[in-house]
Design a protein around this motif. Structure first.
Motif, mmCIF file in Angstrom:
data_model
loop_
_atom_site.group_PDB
_atom_site.id
_atom_site.type_symbol
_atom_site.label_atom_id
_atom_site.label_comp_id
_atom_site.label_asym_id
_atom_site.label_seq_id
_atom_site.Cartn_x
_atom_site.Cartn_y
_atom_site.Cartn_z
ATOM 1 N N SER A 1 0.832 -1.207 0.000
ATOM 2 C CA SER A 1 0.000 0.000 0.000
ATOM 3 C C SER A 1 0.865 1.255 0.000
ATOM 4 C CB SER A 1 -0.973 -0.002 1.174
ATOM 5 O OG SER A 1 -0.278 0.065 2.399
ATOM 6 N N SER A 2 2.046 1.185 0.603
ATOM 7 C CA SER A 2 2.972 2.320 0.590
ATOM 8 C C SER A 2 3.596 2.517 -0.787
ATOM 9 C CB SER A 2 4.078 2.115 1.620
ATOM 10 O OG SER A 2 3.542 2.041 2.916
ATOM 11 N N LEU A 3 3.843 1.411 -1.486
ATOM 12 C CA LEU A 3 4.461 1.486 -2.809
ATOM 13 C C LEU A 3 3.514 2.025 -3.874
ATOM 14 C CD1 LEU A 3 6.413 -1.882 -2.961
ATOM 15 C CD2 LEU A 3 7.415 0.399 -3.118
ATOM 16 N N GLY B 1 16.067 -9.124 -4.522
ATOM 17 C CA GLY B 1 15.221 -8.662 -5.609
ATOM 18 C C GLY B 1 14.863 -7.205 -5.439
ATOM 19 N N ALA B 2 13.919 -6.766 -6.272
ATOM 20 C CA ALA B 2 13.470 -5.379 -6.220
ATOM 21 C C ALA B 2 12.039 -5.283 -6.723
ATOM 22 C CB ALA B 2 14.388 -4.498 -7.055
ATOM 23 N N SER C 1 11.913 -0.209 -4.613
ATOM 24 C CA SER C 1 12.344 -0.697 -3.306
ATOM 25 C C SER C 1 13.047 -2.037 -3.462
ATOM 26 C CB SER C 1 11.118 -0.851 -2.397
ATOM 27 O OG SER C 1 11.512 -1.291 -1.124
ATOM 28 N N ASP C 2 14.122 -2.208 -2.696
ATOM 29 C CA ASP C 2 14.826 -3.482 -2.706
ATOM 30 C C ASP C 2 14.103 -4.479 -1.808
ATOM 31 O OD1 ASP C 2 16.863 -2.571 -4.388
ATOM 32 O OD2 ASP C 2 18.035 -1.800 -2.699
ATOM 33 N N ILE C 3 14.285 -5.759 -2.110
ATOM 34 C CA ILE C 3 13.734 -6.844 -1.311
ATOM 35 C C ILE C 3 14.921 -7.559 -0.660
ATOM 36 C CG2 ILE C 3 12.400 -8.981 -1.311
ATOM 37 C CD1 ILE C 3 11.187 -7.990 -4.008
ATOM 38 N N TYR C 4 14.826 -7.781 0.654
ATOM 39 C CA TYR C 4 15.916 -8.410 1.393
ATOM 40 C C TYR C 4 15.478 -9.768 1.926
ATOM 41 C CZ TYR C 4 17.745 -3.706 1.150
ATOM 42 O OH TYR C 4 18.185 -2.489 0.675
#
Length: 159
Positions: A67-69, A91-92, A100-103
Motif C-alpha cells: 500500500s505504501s508502494l 530482488g526489487a 524498493s529493494d527486497i531483502y
C-alpha cells in the motif's frame, strides 16, 4: 443394518428374516505428525511463513509495504538455487511511486520463485501475502525465525 430394515419392510407374513452378520470396520488413522507454521516480519516490510515440516519459508511483502508502494509495475526475483544470507538483497520492486529493494528475511537456498509476478506484477497489490508471494527459501538456519518480529511487534513498528 440397512439390509435388515429393508428385509423387515418388504417381508411378507410367514417369511422368516435372517439376521445378517455385522461387518466389523476398522478405522485406521493415517500417520499424524505435528506441523508448525510460523509467520514473522522484518522492519523492511518482508514477511516469511515457515513450515517446520518442509523446512521452507515463503517470502512475501506485507500488505503495508504494497500500500505504501502504490501500483506495482515490475518485480525482480532471485534466481533459483541462489544461496542467500539473512539481510542479502534478493530482488526489487518498482511501482508508479517508487522502487524498493527486497531483502532475505532468513538464510538458505532459493527453492522456488513466483513466476506469475513477471507477467502480473499487480498480484503484489491484489494479494501480497498469498498469491503475490515472492520466493520460497529452504532455511539453513531455522533459528533465525526467532529473531524476526511477531505480527503485533511489526504493526507497532510502523503504527
Amino acid at each position: 443394518m440397512h439390509a435388515i430394515l429393508r428385509q423387515a419392510c418388504s417381508a411378507r407374513p410367514g417369511v422368516v428374516l435372517r439376521p445378517q452378520m455385522a461387518r466389523s470396520r476398522v478405522f485406521r488413522a493415517p500417520h499424524l505428525s505435528r506441523t508448525l507454521v510460523t509467520k514473522r516480519y522484518t522492519v523492511e516490510h518482508e514477511a516469511v511463513e515457515y513450515d517446520d515440516t518442509t523446512g521452507l519459508g515463503v517470502v512475501c511483502l506485507t500488505d503495508h509495504a504494497q500500500s505504501s508502494l502504490g501500483d506495482v509495475v515490475f518485480v525482480e526475483l532471485p534466481t533459483l538455487g541462489t544461496e542467500v544470507s539473512k539481510g542479502d538483497q534478493i530482488g526489487a520492486v518498482e511501482s508508479v511511486k517508487a522502487a524498493s529493494d527486497i531483502y532475505a528475511p532468513v538464510s538458505g537456498t532459493v527453492e522456488e520463485v513466483n513466476e506469475a509476478l513477471s507477467s502480473q506484477p499487480g498480484l503484489l497489490n491484489k494479494s501480497p501475502e498469498e498469491k503475490g508471494w515472492l520466493c520460497k527459501i529452504k532455511l539453513s538456519k531455522p533459528d533465525e525465525m526467532e529473531g524476526l518480529m511477531s505480527e503485533e511487534a511489526y504493526k507497532a513498528s510502523w503504527a
